[in-house]
Design an enzyme around this catalytic site. Structure first.
Site, mmCIF file in Angstrom:
data_model
loop_
_atom_site.group_PDB
_atom_site.id
_atom_site.type_symbol
_atom_site.label_atom_id
_atom_site.label_comp_id
_atom_site.label_asym_id
_atom_site.label_seq_id
_atom_site.Cartn_x
_atom_site.Cartn_y
_atom_site.Cartn_z
ATOM 1 N N ARG A 156 -2.826 -7.676 -1.846
ATOM 2 C CA ARG A 156 -4.107 -8.261 -2.253
ATOM 3 C C ARG A 156 -4.172 -8.385 -3.760
ATOM 4 N NH1 ARG A 156 -7.848 -4.533 1.311
ATOM 5 N NH2 ARG A 156 -6.041 -3.251 0.821
ATOM 6 N N ALA A 174 6.324 4.812 15.069
ATOM 7 C CA ALA A 174 6.786 4.987 13.686
ATOM 8 C C ALA A 174 6.098 6.172 13.007
ATOM 9 C CB ALA A 174 6.551 3.709 12.887
ATOM 10 N N GLY A 185 0.843 -1.198 0.000
ATOM 11 C CA GLY A 185 0.000 0.000 0.000
ATOM 12 C C GLY A 185 0.867 1.232 0.000
ATOM 13 N N SER A 186 0.302 2.302 0.535
ATOM 14 C CA SER A 186 1.002 3.582 0.557
ATOM 15 C C SER A 186 2.341 3.496 1.312
ATOM 16 C CB SER A 186 0.063 4.602 1.210
ATOM 17 O OG SER A 186 0.757 5.705 1.673
ATOM 18 N N ILE A 187 2.334 2.826 2.475
ATOM 19 C CA ILE A 187 3.572 2.696 3.254
ATOM 20 C C ILE A 187 4.547 1.734 2.569
ATOM 21 C CG2 ILE A 187 4.540 1.843 5.439
ATOM 22 C CD1 ILE A 187 1.880 2.764 6.771
ATOM 23 N N GLU A 193 0.173 -4.127 23.527
ATOM 24 C CA GLU A 193 0.811 -2.856 23.878
ATOM 25 C C GLU A 193 0.114 -2.232 25.084
ATOM 26 O OE1 GLU A 193 0.723 -0.552 20.249
ATOM 27 O OE2 GLU A 193 1.697 -2.152 19.144
ATOM 28 N N ARG A 238 0.908 -3.926 12.557
ATOM 29 C CA ARG A 238 0.167 -4.240 13.767
ATOM 30 C C ARG A 238 0.751 -5.517 14.379
ATOM 31 N NH1 ARG A 238 -1.415 0.135 13.803
ATOM 32 N NH2 ARG A 238 -3.542 0.984 13.681
ATOM 33 N N HIS A 290 5.606 1.837 19.353
ATOM 34 C CA HIS A 290 4.530 2.236 18.426
ATOM 35 C C HIS A 290 4.639 3.739 18.131
ATOM 36 C CE1 HIS A 290 0.277 1.015 16.914
ATOM 37 N NE2 HIS A 290 0.821 1.934 16.144
#
Lengths: 326, 326
Positions: free
Chosen positions: B187, B292, B165-167, B272, B243, B290
């Site tokens: 996907r 980033a 995806g975007s990341i 977390e 995640r 967490h």
């Protein structure tokens, strides 16, 4: 232990090149390696035992006996080649070598990619506080202290490369992919699309980050002083993967402690392996022990280059990576 | 303190969005923000006090009350909009929102660059042992223990992106500049020059590094298990900035402890802020809490996007970053 083969060409080692941690056996199969650190003699006696016959010296900028001054070189009447395991040659008196007709070969660009990778890693670490986060989590602080300060984005940061040689260019190319805006100083203008400055003070004024990538020479020694750091400013970050003496270390420390710049990533220091005490407790500083060049892959390449240079020399062929070739 | 302006549109906040550390004042000038954490009432009473009137909820995946399940959503008869401060929406029951005609807006790609930068920073750190070096030097070990293990080069490493995806795309573009060789699963096939795989096990077999960049869904939960890690192999590295539940955490820990993979860089965890004890002492693992996505720049963008979405909703205009828009 095998009997030393006196037919093999003789190579005296000065300093303590890290390559012997990994390629001692391979080098010893090709050359009669004279290692002071394995001898019971003090270094000066070890040297005088072999000085009259030695034609080739291998050296590194680290360890005892690593400064190849003119007075040291005078001890070796037949010396014809110095091979250093480093990219930098600031530990070798090149003027004396030139005068004496001693060839010099270096590690050339063997380490450039790894050093550039490390410089980028240090910059991301300082901006995004990765080592500080690792310390925070490993010390069990996350469930206790919820909040963590905001970090600074890597992209759109204005990065000044000090010395656009092989390493500096690779740093620039990597940081471009993050959206950083690159400019540089260098001895001469290069065929690159980045703005070129001739004055480090002006570069610092226009940048948020300076990445020190130049060789240590009489011209670059103490290039980065308080005035340059103040020009970089309160958000400024210094990355040094070149040599410790390019920065006035005490002035850098004062700027860091007093918040006159924002942070630093330092792989090199003035008096290695001693790191100034004041740096050890700073959370905005990431420190490493002169390891930017240290990967398995670069050492394999270094081994091949070093032994190729020595073989070429003993066969009277051109050196693979000459700095001075007579 | 100013009198709450009852004319301002009302927004109930669930979870504890980090943005209130930085933009509380600005948000409170535009909306009547109902904050459970500033109330003396228990959360359920606070909710029941406001549930009948609330049309808009702001939420984050962190903190108490952050799971927007169908039973929680049933408490709000007039709810028409949920704005989450995260890119992921796995804490929101989207099926229930769709059924009820509740619109959902997310942080979209606001964090993509920062998360990608952090992923690359973690990978360089694990390969080049930067946090470990920082620890070594700051603990005063350099003058005492000379040697340091060789690291692994970043370049020519085969990196598999899990979720392009975007990341994921930004991670790929950055790592290309280091000379990494990129492939991916996603996907669907994307218009990119990288080899596409449909099976994560096959991707792992062909790669040295997996960077987890996908959303947490029923399809990706526990996607990375022991079998995938063994396929990645002894030199393998896992980076997770997505995640925690995408990885079977206990199987990852066993593989790390037993040397079945080489290292990991982990910004996210299953429970977390609790990080499994076994990870805290591993030198080949870099941990962060967490963060980033956590930069000044991305939070300014997030503030603008969040308040833009809320303003659009109350003005009956189209949302800026809809996930579901009815």
């Amino acid at each position: 232990m095998a009997e030393p083969n006196t037919e093999m060409p003789e190579v005296l080692v000065l300093g303590r090149p890290t390559i012997f941690q990994f390629y001692d056996e391979q080098l010893s199969q090709k050359f009669r390696i004279l290692k002071p650190w394995e001898s019971s003699l003090p270094l000066d006696q070890f040297i005088s035992t072999h000085a009259q016959s030695v034609q080739a010296v291998m050296c590194s900028p680290k360890g005892i006996g690593s400064q190849l001054s003119s007075s040291l070189l005078r001890l070796f009447p037949l010396l014809r080649l110095i091979v250093t395991t480093s990219a930098g040659v600031d530990h070798i008196d090149l003027a004396e070598c030139r005068r004496r007709g001693i060839s010099v070969a270096s590690a050339a660009t063997v380490f450039s990619e790894d050093v550039a990778d490390f410089a980028v890693g240090l910059l991301i670490d300082v901006l995004r506080k990765i080592s500080a986060a690792d310390r925070f989590v490993k010390n069990g602080l996350w469930p206790v202290q919820g909040d963590f300060p905001l970090c600074s984005k890597v992209g759109s940061r204005k990065v000044g490369i000090v010395g656009l040689g092989s390493i500096g260019l690779k740093v620039a190319q990597r940081l471009e992919a993050f959206g950083c805006i690159i400019s540089y100083i260098s001895r001469k203008k290069k065929p690159v699309p980045y703005p070129f400055y001739t004055d480090v003070h002006e570069l610092a004024t226009r940048c948020d980050v300076l990445v020190i990538c130049c060789a240590s020479t009489d011209q670059t020694r103490h290039l980065i002083d308080e005035e340059v750091l103040l020009a970089l400013g309160k958000e400024g970050i210094i990355i040094n993967i070149a040599r410790g003496d390019i920065i006035k270390e005490m002035e850098l420390i004062q700027c860091l402690v007093q918040g006159k710049i924002a942070g630093a990533g330092l792989d090199v220091f003035k008096n290695e392996p001693n790191v100034p005490e004041e740096l050890l407790s700073l959370d905005n500083v990431v420190l490493s022990q002169h390891v930017a060049f240290l990967t398995e892959e670069s050492f394999r390449d270094l081994y091949e280059l070093i032994s190729g240079n020595l073989e070429a020399f003993f066969l009277n062929k051109p050196l693979l990576s000459p700095v001075l070739d007579d």
